[in-house]
Motif scaffolding. Structure first.
Motif, PDB file in Angstrom:
ATOM      1  N   PHE A   1      -3.742   2.910  19.243  1.00 48.21           N
ATOM      2  CA  PHE A   1      -3.645   1.511  18.856  1.00 48.21           C
ATOM      3  C   PHE A   1      -2.518   1.425  17.842  1.00 48.21           C
ATOM      4  CE2 PHE A   1      -5.793  -1.821  15.908  1.00 48.21           C
ATOM      5  CZ  PHE A   1      -4.889  -2.792  16.317  1.00 48.21           C
ATOM      6  N   HIS A   2      -1.436   0.758  18.196  1.00 48.76           N
ATOM      7  CA  HIS A   2      -0.276   0.610  17.315  1.00 48.76           C
ATOM      8  C   HIS A   2      -0.301  -0.774  16.680  1.00 48.76           C
ATOM      9  CE1 HIS A   2       1.739   4.352  18.470  1.00 48.76           C
ATOM     10  NE2 HIS A   2       1.298   4.109  19.697  1.00 48.76           N
ATOM     11  N   LEU A   3      -0.353  -0.798  15.367  1.00 44.96           N
ATOM     12  CA  LEU A   3      -0.463  -2.037  14.604  1.00 44.96           C
ATOM     13  C   LEU A   3       0.711  -2.145  13.642  1.00 44.96           C
ATOM     14  CD1 LEU A   3      -2.107  -4.542  13.589  1.00 44.96           C
ATOM     15  CD2 LEU A   3      -3.262  -2.962  12.011  1.00 44.96           C
TER      16      LEU A   3
ATOM     17  N   ASP B   1       3.911   4.435   8.736  1.00 46.25           N
ATOM     18  CA  ASP B   1       5.352   4.417   8.467  1.00 46.25           C
ATOM     19  C   ASP B   1       5.755   3.034   7.977  1.00 46.25           C
ATOM     20  OD1 ASP B   1       6.141   7.115   9.474  1.00 46.25           O
ATOM     21  OD2 ASP B   1       5.319   6.309  11.331  1.00 46.25           O
ATOM     22  N   VAL B   2       6.657   3.010   7.014  1.00 40.08           N
ATOM     23  CA  VAL B   2       7.134   1.751   6.448  1.00 40.08           C
ATOM     24  C   VAL B   2       8.587   1.541   6.843  1.00 40.08           C
ATOM     25  CG1 VAL B   2       7.580   0.445   4.339  1.00 40.08           C
ATOM     26  CG2 VAL B   2       5.530   1.878   4.512  1.00 40.08           C
ATOM     27  N   THR B   3       8.905   0.353   7.354  1.00 43.56           N
ATOM     28  CA  THR B   3      10.264  -0.022   7.722  1.00 43.56           C
ATOM     29  C   THR B   3      10.655  -1.242   6.910  1.00 43.56           C
ATOM     30  OG1 THR B   3       9.979   0.783   9.985  1.00 43.56           O
ATOM     31  CG2 THR B   3      11.782  -0.765   9.600  1.00 43.56           C
ATOM     32  N   VAL B   4      11.846  -1.202   6.326  1.00 45.46           N
ATOM     33  CA  VAL B   4      12.346  -2.318   5.526  1.00 45.46           C
ATOM     34  C   VAL B   4      13.376  -3.081   6.355  1.00 45.46           C
ATOM     35  CG1 VAL B   4      13.477  -3.033   3.386  1.00 45.46           C
ATOM     36  CG2 VAL B   4      11.956  -1.035   3.407  1.00 45.46           C
ATOM     37  N   CYS B   5      13.203  -4.390   6.450  1.00 41.81           N
ATOM     38  CA  CYS B   5      14.118  -5.244   7.204  1.00 41.81           C
ATOM     39  C   CYS B   5      14.653  -6.344   6.311  1.00 41.81           C
ATOM     40  CB  CYS B   5      13.426  -5.867   8.408  1.00 41.81           C
ATOM     41  SG  CYS B   5      12.841  -4.693   9.643  1.00 41.81           S
ATOM     42  N   GLU B   6      15.828  -6.829   6.646  1.00 42.16           N
ATOM     43  CA  GLU B   6      16.373  -7.980   5.951  1.00 42.16           C
ATOM     44  C   GLU B   6      15.595  -9.216   6.371  1.00 42.16           C
ATOM     45  OE1 GLU B   6      20.526  -8.260   6.702  1.00 42.16           O
ATOM     46  OE2 GLU B   6      21.017  -6.493   5.515  1.00 42.16           O
ATOM     47  N   ALA B   7      15.224 -10.039   5.408  1.00 38.35           N
ATOM     48  CA  ALA B   7      14.468 -11.256   5.686  1.00 38.35           C
ATOM     49  C   ALA B   7      15.409 -12.387   6.048  1.00 38.35           C
ATOM     50  CB  ALA B   7      13.643 -11.649   4.465  1.00 38.35           C
TER      51      ALA B   7
ATOM     52  N   GLU C   1       8.998  -5.607   3.990  1.00 33.10           N
ATOM     53  CA  GLU C   1       8.476  -4.306   4.401  1.00 33.10           C
ATOM     54  C   GLU C   1       7.465  -4.496   5.527  1.00 33.10           C
ATOM     55  OE1 GLU C   1       8.472  -1.149   0.780  1.00 33.10           O
ATOM     56  OE2 GLU C   1       6.928  -2.698   0.691  1.00 33.10           O
ATOM     57  N   TYR C   2       7.636  -3.718   6.572  1.00 32.50           N
ATOM     58  CA  TYR C   2       6.679  -3.724   7.679  1.00 32.50           C
ATOM     59  C   TYR C   2       6.017  -2.350   7.746  1.00 32.50           C
ATOM     60  CZ  TYR C   2       8.947  -7.994   9.355  1.00 32.50           C
ATOM     61  OH  TYR C   2       9.455  -9.265   9.454  1.00 32.50           O
TER      62      TYR C   2
ATOM     63  N   ALA D   1      -0.329   4.001  13.357  1.00 31.08           N
ATOM     64  CA  ALA D   1      -0.752   4.589  14.630  1.00 31.08           C
ATOM     65  C   ALA D   1      -2.215   4.984  14.453  1.00 31.08           C
ATOM     66  CB  ALA D   1       0.104   5.788  14.995  1.00 31.08           C
ATOM     67  N   ILE D   2      -3.095   4.354  15.218  1.00 30.36           N
ATOM     68  CA  ILE D   2      -4.536   4.538  15.070  1.00 30.36           C
ATOM     69  C   ILE D   2      -5.101   5.171  16.335  1.00 30.36           C
ATOM     70  CG2 ILE D   2      -6.731   3.310  14.790  1.00 30.36           C
ATOM     71  CD1 ILE D   2      -5.087   1.166  13.210  1.00 30.36           C
ATOM     72  N   GLY D   3      -5.965   6.144  16.164  1.00 28.64           N
ATOM     73  CA  GLY D   3      -6.523   6.821  17.343  1.00 28.64           C
ATOM     74  C   GLY D   3      -7.897   7.402  17.023  1.00 28.64           C
ATOM     75  N   TRP D   4      -8.458   8.069  18.023  1.00 27.65           N
ATOM     76  CA  TRP D   4      -9.781   8.644  17.860  1.00 27.65           C
ATOM     77  C   TRP D   4      -9.719   9.963  17.107  1.00 27.65           C
ATOM     78  CZ3 TRP D   4     -13.731   5.608  18.742  1.00 27.65           C
ATOM     79  CH2 TRP D   4     -13.610   4.597  19.690  1.00 27.65           C
TER      80      TRP D   4
END
Length: 394
Positions: free
Chosen positions: A324-326, A363-369, A384-385, A389-392
């Motif tokens: 599950f990718h959030l 993981d953190v990704t920084v983007c221009e707003a 910041e986004y 990654a979520i799993g069993w």
């Protein structure tokens, strides 16, 4: 850097619009779009900006916000567009009265004037304000090693500012996730050789992520895969269905199945019988910017527990690594809501050992707003986004 000047000084004079060519007027409309068309892409990753080729992503004028909010300039732009539309109508009426029907070419395609009319009408609605903007259609381009992916999306206005209908807009998290999927599919288990996958998107909104997935899987030969895009609000679902149809027309054969369905996170886990297509597990689940109420993380976890495929020693490599990718933005106005993700989903190292969904990586990704991304993230220059990654964990 692209320096934008005031419309009143840049555009062809209103009284002389009729003396300019359709090409010049189209350029003028495109110029106004740079100022007034809401920018929802928000995917200029800061760590990648230095590697961009010069001119590929022109930087906006730092005073763009002031220019965009200038009441006089906006009023002038509205008057100019109104005059342009009236002039184009007159020209089209003349064309229609002509036996040669000059408004259409031999292939029956819309003429340059009609395209200009459509573009100017859409921009006029935008300049008049979001509440009266009607639908706004944008084209997104993503680049993959196999072939570029183009997606056409329509955003629709919120219904009386109903917060449950925010999915009618395309937000930055969806733009970022779609870009990541297309540029680096192996990170999400979508590499070669192709696997037949069942993929689910929660809170699909306008459908950018699901449509990008559909086109990516088609390009990679996942012939028997399916993508299920879900949302809750009726108007959002109607727009989602329309966007899917626009990108996967019946006249063009598509090797995969992509569909839209209603899904109520609060009620679904308690259902005794799960209707199709939710009666079988999914190999991958995606969610972009779907945590904006404190109870959402808990509801979403309950849904994921029912819908994400559990480990099976007999499964293929991809199936055995169901994820599950959030992706969520760290908005200062939603700090509590964002923090609930790590409260509801424990990190793998803190797992009790029982079979449960845990955060496997963060993981953190920084983007221009910019544009709508900024409006939902405060006035900061960067957003910041966080990608979970979520799993069993068993």
């Amino acid at each position: 850097m692209t320096i934008l000047s005031a419309p009143s000084t840049h555009l062809p004079p209103i009284g002389k619009i009729q003396t300019y060519s359709a090409e010049d007027l189209t350029k003028a409309v495109h110029y106004l779009r740079l100022i007034y068309n809401p920018d929802v892409r928000g995917i200029r990753r800061v760590d990648l900006v230095s590697s961009l080729k010069h001119g590929s992503h022109p930087s906006p004028d730092p005073n763009l916000d002031a220019l965009r909010s200038d009441a006089f300039e906006r009023s002038y732009a509205i008057r100019w567009l109104t005059a342009l539309i009236a002039q184009v109508y007159r020209l089209l009426e003349c064309d229609c009265s002509d036996d040669d029907d000059a408004s259409y070419d031999a292939a029956g395609e819309t003429s340059e004037l009609e395209v200009l009319l459509q573009q100017a009408s859409t921009l006029l609605a935008i300049c008049a304000g979001t509440a009266s903007a009607g639908t706004i259609t944008r084209t997104f381009h993503f680049h993959n090693s196999d072939e570029p992916i183009e997606i056409q999306l329509t955003d629709v206005p919120l219904e009386n500012q109903d917060y449950t209908s925010v999915g009618a807009q395309t937000w930055g998290s969806a733009c970022l996730l779609a870009e990541m999927l297309v540029e680096d599919p192996e990170v999400f288990g979508l590499g070669s050789p192709p696997e037949d996958l069942r993929v689910l998107e929660l809170g699909a909104g306008t459908g950018l992520v699901s449509i990008a997935l559909g086109k990516l899987l088609s390009a990679k030969g996942h012939s028997a895969s399916s993508v299920v895009a879900t949302d809750f609000h009726p108007s959002v679902l109607a727009n989602l269905k329309s966007n899917i149809a626009a990108n996967f027309p019946h006249t063009s054969p598509c090797p995969i199945s992509i569909s839209s369905h209603a899904l109520d996170w609060a009620k679904f886990p308690a259902l005794q019988e799960r209707p199709a297509p939710f009666n079988e597990p999914f190999d991958l689940i995606f969610g972009a910017d779907i945590i904006y109420e404190v109870e959402h993380a808990r509801w979403i976890k309950s849904c994921a527990e029912k819908l994400l495929r559990k480990p099976d020693v007999s499964s293929t490599w991809v199936h055995s690594r169901a994820r599950f990718h959030l992706i969520i933005p760290l908005r200062p106005t939603h700090t509590l809501e964002s923090s609930t993700v790590e409260t509801v989903f424990p990190f793998s190292a803190r797992s009790s050992g029982a079979e449960q969904l845990v955060i496997l990586s963060k993981d953190v990704t920084v983007c221009e707003a910019s544009g709508d991304v900024r409006s939902r993230s405060g006035a900061a220059a960067e957003v910041e986004y966080v990608h979970y990654a979520i799993g069993w964990d068993s």
